[in-house]
Design a protein around this motif. Structure first.
Motif, short mmCIF file in Angstrom:
data_model
loop_
_atom_site.label_atom_id
_atom_site.label_comp_id
_atom_site.label_asym_id
_atom_site.label_seq_id
_atom_site.Cartn_x
_atom_site.Cartn_y
_atom_site.Cartn_z
N ILE A 290 0.82 -0.99 -0.12
CA ILE A 290 -0.05 -0.06 0.01
C ILE A 290 1.00 1.21 0.14
N ASP A 291 0.55 2.35 -0.88
CA ASP A 291 1.29 3.49 -0.77
C ASP A 291 1.05 4.20 0.52
N TYR A 292 1.66 4.79 1.26
CA TYR A 292 1.59 5.22 2.54
C TYR A 292 2.74 6.23 2.74
N GLN A 293 2.28 7.66 2.98
CA GLN A 293 3.47 8.51 3.51
C GLN A 293 4.24 8.60 2.27
N GLY A 294 3.67 8.76 1.24
CA GLY A 294 4.73 9.06 -0.08
C GLY A 294 5.61 7.54 -0.57
N ARG A 295 5.38 6.62 0.11
CA ARG A 295 6.32 5.41 -0.55
C ARG A 295 5.42 4.10 -0.04
N LYS A 296 6.09 2.91 -0.37
CA LYS A 296 5.44 1.66 -0.22
C LYS A 296 5.43 1.11 1.02
N VAL A 297 4.50 0.63 1.76
CA VAL A 297 4.71 -0.15 2.75
C VAL A 297 4.93 -1.64 2.47
N ALA A 298 6.18 -1.83 3.53
CA ALA A 298 6.82 -3.11 3.06
C ALA A 298 6.46 -4.12 3.97
N TYR A 299 6.19 -3.73 5.18
CA TYR A 299 5.61 -4.66 5.94
C TYR A 299 4.98 -4.05 7.09
N ILE A 300 3.69 -4.80 7.60
CA ILE A 300 2.77 -4.40 8.62
C ILE A 300 3.05 -5.18 9.71
N LEU A 301 3.37 -4.75 10.83
CA LEU A 301 3.78 -5.54 11.96
C LEU A 301 2.43 -6.28 12.62
N LEU A 302 2.72 -7.66 12.94
CA LEU A 302 1.71 -8.53 13.22
C LEU A 302 1.82 -8.78 14.89
N ASN A 303 1.01 -9.31 15.40
CA ASN A 303 0.75 -9.67 16.71
C ASN A 303 2.20 -10.64 17.08
N GLY A 304 2.95 -10.32 17.92
CA GLY A 304 4.23 -11.18 18.33
C GLY A 304 5.31 -10.19 17.80
N ASP A 305 5.26 -9.32 16.91
CA ASP A 305 6.40 -8.38 16.56
C ASP A 305 6.66 -7.50 17.69
N PRO A 306 7.88 -7.05 17.76
CA PRO A 306 8.04 -5.80 18.55
C PRO A 306 7.65 -4.56 18.03
N GLY A 307 6.82 -4.11 18.97
CA GLY A 307 6.15 -2.76 18.78
C GLY A 307 4.69 -2.74 18.10
N TYR A 308 4.16 -4.01 18.11
CA TYR A 308 2.90 -4.49 17.63
C TYR A 308 1.82 -3.83 18.53
N SER A 309 0.85 -3.17 18.05
CA SER A 309 -0.47 -2.58 18.70
C SER A 309 -1.52 -3.10 18.16
N ALA A 310 -2.60 -3.52 18.69
CA ALA A 310 -3.92 -3.85 18.17
C ALA A 310 -4.51 -2.70 18.11
N ILE A 311 -4.24 -1.54 18.47
CA ILE A 311 -5.00 -0.19 18.36
C ILE A 311 -4.39 0.47 17.06
N THR A 312 -3.19 0.43 17.14
CA THR A 312 -2.53 1.40 15.74
C THR A 312 -1.76 0.65 15.09
N GLN A 313 -1.94 0.39 13.87
CA GLN A 313 -1.06 -0.28 12.97
C GLN A 313 0.39 0.36 12.78
N HIS A 314 1.41 -0.39 12.79
CA HIS A 314 2.96 0.05 12.68
C HIS A 314 3.46 -0.82 11.47
N GLY A 315 4.29 -0.52 10.86
CA GLY A 315 4.97 -1.11 10.29
C GLY A 315 6.32 -0.40 9.45
N LEU A 316 6.78 -1.03 8.37
CA LEU A 316 8.06 -0.58 7.61
C LEU A 316 7.65 0.10 6.35
N ILE A 317 8.35 1.18 6.23
CA ILE A 317 8.13 1.94 4.57
C ILE A 317 9.41 1.81 4.04
N ALA A 318 9.49 1.16 2.77
CA ALA A 318 10.61 1.31 1.83
C ALA A 318 10.87 2.38 1.20
#
Length: 162
Positions: free
Chosen positions: A9-37
């Motif tokens: 998905i395009d987000y903040q001007g670039r491609k979302v490379a990975y969305i944190l999943l339950n069990g990943d460091p920094g995961y939140s069930a309330i707010t999605q976090h991830g990596l942008i390449a």
């Protein structure tokens, strides 16, 4: 809202490379976090270090550790033209918080490489150091992960977190 790692998905001007999943460091069930390449490689021919073999202490490999690794490398290595500094200095799409991915973050880029696009089949540096002389890198053709001499000329793709 992001829902899956099956599409990019395009987000903040670039491609979302990975969305944190339950069990990943920094995961939140309330707010999605991830990596942008970043959309392109920052280099296809750069060393990991600034020319001085030292142990920087940037040994973390897990998701969420690339930014701290990058800051540690730049603080230890200082000025010069090298992988972490290239990402640290990057200002792209209105953002200046880019960094060299950790070993595990780089693996996430590799797993999404066809969806993100623009990767070569060459090796890419991670920010994860394995010794004073070596750092972890990943081949984007075969997927091999190995440590190798910091003086090797390798590709770099910056990422940022959201």
């Amino acid at each position: 809202m992001f829902k899956t790692n099956d599409i990019v998905i395009d987000y903040q001007g670039r491609k979302v490379a990975y969305i944190l999943l339950n069990g990943d460091p920094g995961y939140s069930a309330i707010t999605q976090h991830g990596l942008i390449a970043a959309p392109n490689d920052q280099s296809t021919n750069i060393q990991w270090y600034n020319g001085t073999y030292i142990s920087t202490g940037a040994t973390a490999t897990a998701l969420g550790t690339g930014n701290a690794n990058t800051n540690t490398i730049v603080a230890s290595q200082g000025s010069g033209s090298y992988a972490a500094k290239l990402c640290y200095d990057l200002n792209l799409g209105g953002y200046n918080d880019w960094y060299l991915p950790s070993k595990d973050e780089l693996m996430k880029l590799y797993l999404s490489k066809d969806l993100i696009g623009g990767f070569t089949s060459n090796d890419y540096w991670s920010s994860s150091e394995s010794s004073s002389f070596d750092a972890w890198r990943q081949n984007f053709g075969l997927g091999n992960v190995f440590n190798y001499g910091k003086s090797a000329l390798v590709s770099v793709r910056a990422i940022r977190s959201f």
